[in-house]
Design an enzyme around this catalytic site. Structure first.
Site, PDB file in Angstrom:
ATOM      1  N   ASP A   1       0.786  -1.225   0.000  1.00 41.55           N
ATOM      2  CA  ASP A   1       0.000   0.000   0.000  1.00 41.55           C
ATOM      3  C   ASP A   1       0.824   1.284   0.000  1.00 41.55           C
ATOM      4  OD1 ASP A   1      -2.551   1.372   0.245  1.00 41.55           O
ATOM      5  OD2 ASP A   1      -1.793   1.939   2.223  1.00 41.55           O
TER       6      ASP A   1
ATOM      7  N   ASP B   1       4.487   0.782   4.192  1.00 40.29           N
ATOM      8  CA  ASP B   1       4.298  -0.494   4.897  1.00 40.29           C
ATOM      9  C   ASP B   1       4.006  -1.619   3.905  1.00 40.29           C
ATOM     10  OD1 ASP B   1       1.768   0.128   4.082  1.00 40.29           O
ATOM     11  OD2 ASP B   1       0.963   0.472   6.080  1.00 40.29           O
TER      12      ASP B   1
ATOM     13  N   GLU C   1       4.923  10.979   2.974  1.00 39.31           N
ATOM     14  CA  GLU C   1       4.294   9.691   2.736  1.00 39.31           C
ATOM     15  C   GLU C   1       4.126   9.457   1.228  1.00 39.31           C
ATOM     16  OE1 GLU C   1       0.724   8.084   4.923  1.00 39.31           O
ATOM     17  OE2 GLU C   1       2.244   6.657   4.291  1.00 39.31           O
TER      18      GLU C   1
END
Ligand SMILES: *[C@@H]1O[C@H](CO)[C@@H](O)[C@H](O)[C@H]1NC(C)=O
Ligand SMILES: *[C@@H]1O[C@H](CO)[C@@H](O)[C@H](O)[C@H]1NC(C)=O
Ligand SMILES: *[C@@H]1O[C@H](CO)[C@@H](O)[C@H](O)[C@H]1NC(C)=O
Length: 468
Positions: A68, A71, A443
Site C-alpha cells: 500500500d 508499509d 508519505e
C-alpha cells in the site's frame, strides 16, 4: 553555469517530454510496490520476491498485488481505487501512453492488481480485502524480502459484508475489463465476470467494510458505500452498455443524495468521478453542469497555497490536487464533444483545447508537483526532489548491509531512489520538509500516484492534440 541550467529547466518545464518522463517514472513507482514473485522483467534492481506465503483462511493463494505505502499491507480498497483511476487514464488518454512508449507498462501495472483481485475473490460472495495486520506490520521497518511477521488475511462475506470494498473492486475490474477488451478478450471477459459478481455481492449484502475488517478503520475508514455502489454501476454500464446498470446508477445517485457539488475527488469520495461518468454516458445537462461546476469551483474558489497549489487536505495534498486536475482534463472532452476523449481520438477528430482554462489549471497544478517552485515533489524527477520519502524498502542500503529502524531515523537520503513516487506534499503555506519521519509531508501511497499519473497522460494528450 548553475543558474543557466536552472533557467533552462524552468523554461522547459511543462513540455510534453517532461510529462512523458514523469509518466515513465510513475510506472516505476508502481513496479517498486509489487508484492509476490516478481517476473524476470522486473526493473527495480533493489526489489525481489517477497510475501510468498500470503494465503487465505483455506490456504488460498493470495500472493501478488501491491504494497500500500511504506508499509507492507496489501489493502484492496485503495489498491482498487488506484486500479480504476489508472485504467480510466489509459482509456481516456491511451494515445499518450503509446506516445511515451509506456502503454504495455501501463497494462502490466493494471494487470498486476487485477490478477491479485481475481485471487482474492475466493467465491461469489467472499473477497479478501486485506493481507497483513497494521500493528504487526508497523512494528517492522526494513525490506519486504526480509519480513517475517505473521500476515493474517481478512475477508468480507455474506455475514460480514462490505459494499464499499466490493463496489470499488467491481468498478476497478469493469474499468480494467474495458481496457483489456482489445488486448486479451478472454481476460477481459474474466474480469467482467468477477466484476458482475462483486457488484451483486455489494448490492445484496450491505455494510461498511471496516465493520467487517475492523483493523482497517484507523487507517482507511470509509464514510459510506452509496458512492461505491453508484461508481460500480456506472463503470459496469460503461463497459457493458446494459441499461440495468445505468438505471441502478441513477437510482443510487438519487437514493444516496450525491447530487451536490463535491469538494474533492479522493479514494473514499468518488462523487465527482460519478458525476463525470454520468455526464459522459447520458449526456444529460444536469450531470454536465454539476461536473462543470465542480471544476469551476475548484479553479476559482478552492483554498490555495500562496504559490497556487489547490489545498484540500494536508494528508495527500498533492494527490488531491492531481485528482481534480485529472477530472477536469476529462471535462474538456465533455464540453467539446459530449463524448469521451478516447472515442473522440479514435474518430480522428481534433480538439482545440490548448487555451482551455481546465488544461491550464491542470498544467499549473502538475507543474507545481514537478518543480515549478524550485522544489520537485516527485522522487527522482528534476533537480531538487524528495531525498527521504517515508518508504521503508527504499530506505535500506544495498545488500548485504542490514536494514531496520536505524534507517528510519537516519538523516541521509534513501539509498535506493524510489523513482516516480509523488509525496504527500507541502502544507497550506507551501512549507515542506524532506524528512523521512514526517509522513505528513513525505508519505507515498498507491492512490497518491494514480490521479497524478492519469493527469500526466491527460496533459500529454492535450499537447498532442494541440499539434494535430
Ligand atoms: C524475524 O526477524 C528478526 C530480525 O529481522 C529476528 O530478530 C527474529 O528472530 C525473526 N523471527 C523469526 C520468528 O524468525
Ligand atoms: C490472456 O490473459 C490470460 C490471463 O492472464 C493469459 O493466461 C493469456 O496468456 C493471455 N492471452 C494472451 C493472448 O495474451
Ligand atoms: C484554437 O485556439 C486558438 C488559441 O486560443 C485560437 O486562436 C483559435 O481560433 C482556435 N481555433 C478554433 C477552431 O477554435
Amino acid at each position: 553555469m548553475f543558474h543557466t541550467l536552472w533557467l533552462l529547466y524552468f523554461i522547459t518545464l511543462g513540455s510534453a517530454s517532461d510529462y512523458r518522463h514523469a509518466l515513465k517514472l510513475s510506472l516505476l513507482f508502481y513496479e517498486a510496490q509489487r508484492s509476490g514473485p516478481l517476473p524476470a522483467s522486473n526493473r527495480i534492481t533493489w526489489r525481489s520476491d517477497s510475501a510468498l506465503n500470503d494465503h487465505g483462511h483455506n490456504n488460498e493463494d493470495l500472493t501478488g498485488g501491491y504494497y500500500d505505502a511504506s508499509d507492507f499491507i496489501k489493502f484492496s480498497f485503495t489498491m482498487a481505487f488506484t486500479t480504476t483511476i489508472l485504467s480510466w487514464g489509459m482509456l481516456s488518454f491511451g494515445h499518450a501512453y503509446k506516445q511515451a512508449n509506456q502503454y504495455q507498462y501501463g497494462l502490466d501495472a493494471v494487470k498486476w492488481a487485477t490478477d491479485y483481485f481475481i485471487k482474492c475473490h475466493t467465491s461469489k460472495y467472499e473477497f479478501y480485502g486485506q493481507v497483513g495486520d497494521f500493528s504487526l506490520d508497523h512494528a517492522f521497518w526494513g525490506r519486504p524480502e526480509e519480513m517475517n511477521m505473521s500476515r493474517p488475511a481478512y475477508k468480507i462475506d455474506v455475514e460480514h459484508p462490505g459494499s464499499d470494498l466490493a463496489g470499488e473492486v467491481a468498478a476497478a475490474l469493469a474499468a480494467a475489463s474495458l481496457l483489456f477488451e482489445n488486448v486479451n478478450k478472454s481476460y477481459s471477459e474474466e474480469l467482467l465476470r468477477h466484476s458482475g459478481e462483486l457488484y451483486d455481492f455489494a448490492t445484496k449484502y450491505r455494510g461498511l467494510y471496516h465493520d467487517s475488517i475492523p483493523g482497517a478503520k484507523i487507517y482507511y475508514e470509509s464514510t459510506g458505500y452509496g458512492d461505491e455502489l453508484t461508481w460500480a454501476a456506472i463503470w459496469l454500464y460503461k463497459k457493458t452498455k446494459d441499461v440495468k446498470y445505468i438505471e441502478q446508477a441513477e437510482t443510487f445517485y438519487t437514493k444516496f443524495r450525491i447530487k451536490d457539488r463535491p469538494n474533492e475527488f479522493f479514494y473514499n469520495k468518488k462523487v465527482a468521478g460519478i458525476q463525470l461518468l454520468l455526464a459522459e454516458q447520458t449526456l444529460r445537462p444536469e450531470y454536465i453542469s454539476t461536473i462543470k461546476s465542480f471544476c469551476d469551483y475548484t479553479i476559482k474558489e478552492q483554498v490555495r497555497t500562496p504559490k497556487g497549489l489547490i489545498f484540500i487536505d494536508k494528508s495527500g495534498t498533492l494527490s488531491h490536487a492531481a485528482n481534480v486536475a485529472f477530472i477536469c482534463l476529462q471535462v474538456i472532452c465533455q464540453k467539446k464533444t459530449f463524448l469521451d476523449c478516447y472515442f473522440f481520438f479514435q474518430a480522428g477528430l481534433t480538439l482545440n483545447i490548448s487555451q482551455s482554462t481546465y488544461v491550464n489549471f491542470a498544467k499549473e497544478q502538475i507543474n507545481y508537483m514537478l518543480g515549478s517552485t524550485g522544489q520537485s515533489f516527485v522522487v527522482g524527477y528534476g533537480q531538487n526532489y524528495p531525498k527521504q520519502p517515508h518508504h521503508s524498502a527504499s530506505s535500506c542500503p544495498n545488500l548485504p548491509e542490514p536494514c531496520g529502524w536505524k534507517q528510519f531515523t537516519w538523516k541521509g537520503p534513501n539509498p535506493q531512489i524510489l523513482y516516480g513516487a509523488l509525496v504527500s506534499g507541502p502544507d497550506l503555506n507551501d512549507h515542506y520538509e524532506d524528512v523521512r519521519e514526517e509522513f505528513l509531508y513525505n508519505e507515498v501511497t498507491l492512490d497518491y500516484n494514480a490521479g497524478f499519473q492519469s493527469a500526466l497522460a491527460g496533459l500529454i494528450y492535450s499537447e498532442n492534440e494541440n499539434k494535430l
